[in-house]
Structures are given as structure tokens and as C-alpha cells.
Motif scaffolding. Structure first.
Motif, short mmCIF file in Angstrom:
data_model
loop_
_atom_site.label_atom_id
_atom_site.label_comp_id
_atom_site.label_asym_id
_atom_site.label_seq_id
_atom_site.Cartn_x
_atom_site.Cartn_y
_atom_site.Cartn_z
N THR A 204 1.52 8.19 -44.78
CA THR A 204 1.86 6.85 -44.91
C THR A 204 2.69 6.44 -46.07
OG1 THR A 204 -0.24 6.03 -43.73
CG2 THR A 204 0.96 4.32 -44.92
N VAL B 296 4.96 2.31 -43.70
CA VAL B 296 5.51 3.07 -42.56
C VAL B 296 4.69 4.16 -42.21
CG1 VAL B 296 7.52 4.12 -41.65
CG2 VAL B 296 7.72 2.02 -43.28
N SER C 180 5.28 -3.43 -47.87
CA SER C 180 5.22 -2.68 -46.42
C SER C 180 4.66 -1.22 -46.30
CB SER C 180 6.47 -2.85 -45.62
OG SER C 180 7.53 -1.94 -46.58
#
Length: 204
Positions: free
Chosen positions: A144, A138, A136
Motif C-alpha cells: 500500500t 493506492v 490518498s
């Protein structure tokens, strides 16, 4: 006496320099990726750590929208190569902001080797490679955070002692503040104290 710094009262660069000078030393993720168009990218990221053990997940942070993040988002794969002391100049050179579509492997003259489980290549001269699939991302302000599940680890046999990677042989680099880097230096070793040992020690 301390000097107080309020991030709300300082510009971004000033507080960034303060953070990177005090959160030290920082291990380096030398991240190799491949774009959807097939260009191999290689860049050092000094905001790097382990996130989880089971499943094994590592993380690195890209400040700004760099090719590493774009490629990971496009393909879902990357490799974290250990940044060893003997490749100091090459690692620094791959941090150069080459134009999009230019391969740092080719520009800096770094040999590739194929990965086993992912498409991005490893750095042939790096003693450790963690092949990762994207877990993933974020977004935090201008940065990032990329989380990758480690699907394969490859360690040079010459770096092992009694079946375990030997930090004295790996000789990892670390980042400090400004343009400063750090080598391994002195290694301290101490066992963690159990609660029972702690109480027994206090009774003596």
C-alpha cells in the motif's frame, strides 16, 4: 556481460532482495501513527519519497498490511520523523513485528513529543518531523502506497545552517540491501547546467 533476471520466473522474496539491493540508498520514513483506540505506533519504512511540491505531499509504501497503514486509514494522520544516525539501533528495533496494540514507543523506550497539527506524536530525539494528513492510498499487489499532505514541518534549530537544514548535521540513515544500512558518507555538490550554459560550453 550481464546476468538476466525475469521477475515472472523468480519467487517474490528473491526479486524483492534484488530490488532492494540495487535501488539504493533509500531514505527512511520513521512513521509515527496513532490507532483509533489510542495506541501510538512507530515503524521505519524504506520505500519513501517526495511526491509533490505544491501542495507538499510525501509518500511511503508499506509492504503488507502493517499497523502504520491501518492506523493512517483509521485516523487520516501520521508523522514522518527523520531517521538519524545516532538512533540507528532504536530505529531498527521499531521494525520488530510486535503484536497489534503494542506501542513501539513504549516497548523500545523512545520519548514522544506532541505534534502541532496532528494527533500522532513526534519522536522527541528526531531532528525533523513532517506532520501529515492522509491524501490518498493506492493498493499495488501486496503493498500500500500512502500519500500524505504535509501540514506542518518542525526542524531542530541546531540542525539549521543559514536558515536551511544542514545534511551534515542531520546525519540521516539510509537502507541498502539485506541487513545493510548506510550513513551519510561523502557529499558531492554540483550546480545544474542551464541550456544556455550548455551551448556556450560546447562552443568554447
Amino acid at each position: 556481460m550481464r546476468i538476466d533476471f525475469d521477475p515472472a520466473q523468480l519467487d517474490r522474496t528473491t526479486f524483492y532482495r534484488l530490488l532492494t539491493a540495487t535501488v539504493v540508498p533509500r531514505p527512511i520514513a520513521w512513521v509515527s501513527t496513532t490507532s483509533a483506540a489510542g495506541t501510538d505506533n512507530l515503524a521505519p519504512h524504506s520505500f519513501f519519497s517526495i511526491s509533490c511540491v505544491s501542495p507538499p505531499v510525501v509518500q511511503f509504501t508499506s509492504v503488507g498490511r502493517k499497523d502504520s497503514v491501518r492506523n493512517v486509514e483509521e485516523t487520516g494522520q501520521f508523522v514522518v520523523n527523520l531517521a538519524p544516525e545516532h538512533l540507528f539501533e532504536e530505529i531498527n528495533a521499531t521494525g520488530t513485528e510486535f503484536p497489534h496494540g503494542v506501542s513501539e514507543f513504549d516497548e523500545v523506550g523512545i520519548a514522544r513529543e506532541p505534534s502541532l497539527r496532528v494527533k500522532p506524536p513526534r519522536v522527541a530525539a528526531s531532528p525533523v518531523a513532517l506532520e501529515c494528513e492522509l491524501h490518498s492510498t493506492v493498493r499495488l499487489g501486496d503493498s500500500t502506497v500512502v500519500f500524505g499532505r504535509v501540514v506542518h514541518a518542525a526542524v531542530s534549530e541546531a540542525m539549521m545552517t543559514d536558515g536551511h537544514p544542514d545534511v551534515h548535521k542531520l546525519r540521516p540513515l539510509a537502507r541498502l540491501g539485506k541487513d545493510e544500512w548506510s550513513t551519510l558518507g561523502e557529499v558531492l555538490e554540483i550546480k545544474r547546467i542551464s541550456v544556455q550554459e550548455w551551448h556556450e560550453g560546447r562552443r568554447r
